[in-house]
Scaffold this motif. Structure first.
Motif, PDB file in Angstrom:
ATOM      1  N   ILE A  53       0.841  -1.200   0.000  1.00  0.00           N
ATOM      2  CA  ILE A  53       0.000   0.000   0.000  1.00  0.00           C
ATOM      3  C   ILE A  53       0.877   1.251   0.000  1.00  0.00           C
ATOM      4  O   ILE A  53       0.517   2.274  -0.585  1.00  0.00           O
ATOM      5  CB  ILE A  53      -1.046  -0.007   1.148  1.00  0.00           C
ATOM      6  CG1 ILE A  53      -2.213   0.941   0.842  1.00  0.00           C
ATOM      7  CG2 ILE A  53      -0.450   0.364   2.477  1.00  0.00           C
ATOM      8  CD1 ILE A  53      -3.134   0.487  -0.204  1.00  0.00           C
ATOM      9  N   ALA A 104       1.774   1.710  -3.508  1.00  0.00           N
ATOM     10  CA  ALA A 104       0.585   2.175  -4.231  1.00  0.00           C
ATOM     11  C   ALA A 104       0.304   3.647  -3.950  1.00  0.00           C
ATOM     12  O   ALA A 104      -0.077   4.390  -4.861  1.00  0.00           O
ATOM     13  CB  ALA A 104      -0.621   1.309  -3.868  1.00  0.00           C
ATOM     14  N   VAL A 105       0.485   4.080  -2.717  1.00  0.00           N
ATOM     15  CA  VAL A 105       0.279   5.496  -2.379  1.00  0.00           C
ATOM     16  C   VAL A 105       1.216   6.364  -3.218  1.00  0.00           C
ATOM     17  O   VAL A 105       0.811   7.400  -3.750  1.00  0.00           O
ATOM     18  CB  VAL A 105       0.469   5.742  -0.862  1.00  0.00           C
ATOM     19  CG1 VAL A 105       0.631   7.216  -0.549  1.00  0.00           C
ATOM     20  CG2 VAL A 105      -0.701   5.146  -0.081  1.00  0.00           C
ATOM     21  N   VAL A 149      -3.593   2.334  -5.793  1.00  0.00           N
ATOM     22  CA  VAL A 149      -4.163   1.968  -4.488  1.00  0.00           C
ATOM     23  C   VAL A 149      -5.366   1.060  -4.695  1.00  0.00           C
ATOM     24  O   VAL A 149      -5.487   0.011  -4.050  1.00  0.00           O
ATOM     25  CB  VAL A 149      -4.551   3.226  -3.668  1.00  0.00           C
ATOM     26  CG1 VAL A 149      -5.359   2.844  -2.436  1.00  0.00           C
ATOM     27  CG2 VAL A 149      -3.310   4.019  -3.276  1.00  0.00           C
TER      28      VAL A 149
END
Length: 186
Positions: free
Chosen positions: A88, A91-92, A99
């Motif tokens: 994550i 992804a951020v 995300v």
């Protein structure tokens, strides 16, 4: 099918990472900071989890003993939780689309396929002991615990033998996702 997904989980993780690279966007400064904090926290969580569990790497599910101390007193899947935090974080940095893709992919691959496969193995191997553990400790959500619960033997040799690969992969992945995301803005 679950056995195949378990065996291929590292490769699937790599494919998910590559897909996040492809759809990445130029990150803001705050995205980079939040992402790095999540990545760092996830890697620290994995180090603690790996040092307590002992034996965990391989293409097949295995366990010499049921780990219920340290991070395993807080949740049943702390290694995967660490992976989630790392993923994550990437992804951020990569942007909102990454995300969404990451969260959906993690739920499908890990929560619905891989973790139930491991749980079946642990139930067969440890029976009532594992069933009792499942009643006390949730998959990912921390439960009430005492200091005695989280005190656990930690083996630094496991980190040097098995987790160093993940540390190197996390550092390399973080550098790659930062470079690609920032390059897209150049």
């Amino acid at each position: 099918m679950r056995k195949w997904f378990f065996k291929m989980r590292g490769g699937l993780w790599t494919l998910l990472f590559v897909f996040m690279l492809i759809i990445s966007r130029v990150p803001s400064f705050s995205q980079i900071i939040y992402g790095l904090v999540l990545i760092f926290a996830g890697q620290l969580w994995r180090l603690w989890s790996a040092g307590v569990i002992g034996l965990y790497r391989g293409e097949n599910v295995k366990a010499l003993k049921l780990s219920t101390k340290g991070p395993y007193a807080l949740m049943r899947n702390p290694l995967y939780f660490g992976n989630f935090m790392i993923g994550i974080g990437w992804a951020v940095i990569a942007g909102l689309n990454a995300v969404i893709v990451f969260v959906i992919s993690f739920i499908v691959l890990y929560v619905l396929v891989i973790i139930p496969y491991e749980e079946d193995f642990l139930m067969k191997k440890f029976g009532g002991e594992y069933e009792s553990y499942c009643e006390r400790v949730k998959r990912f959500w921390p439960v009430k615990f005492t200091k005695k619960d989280i005190n656990a033997d930690f083996d630094v040799n496991v980190i040097m033998r098995s987790e160093i690969h993940t540390v190197i992969s996390t550092i390399a992945g973080t550098c790659i996702i930062l470079a690609v995301s920032i390059y897209k803005g150049a």
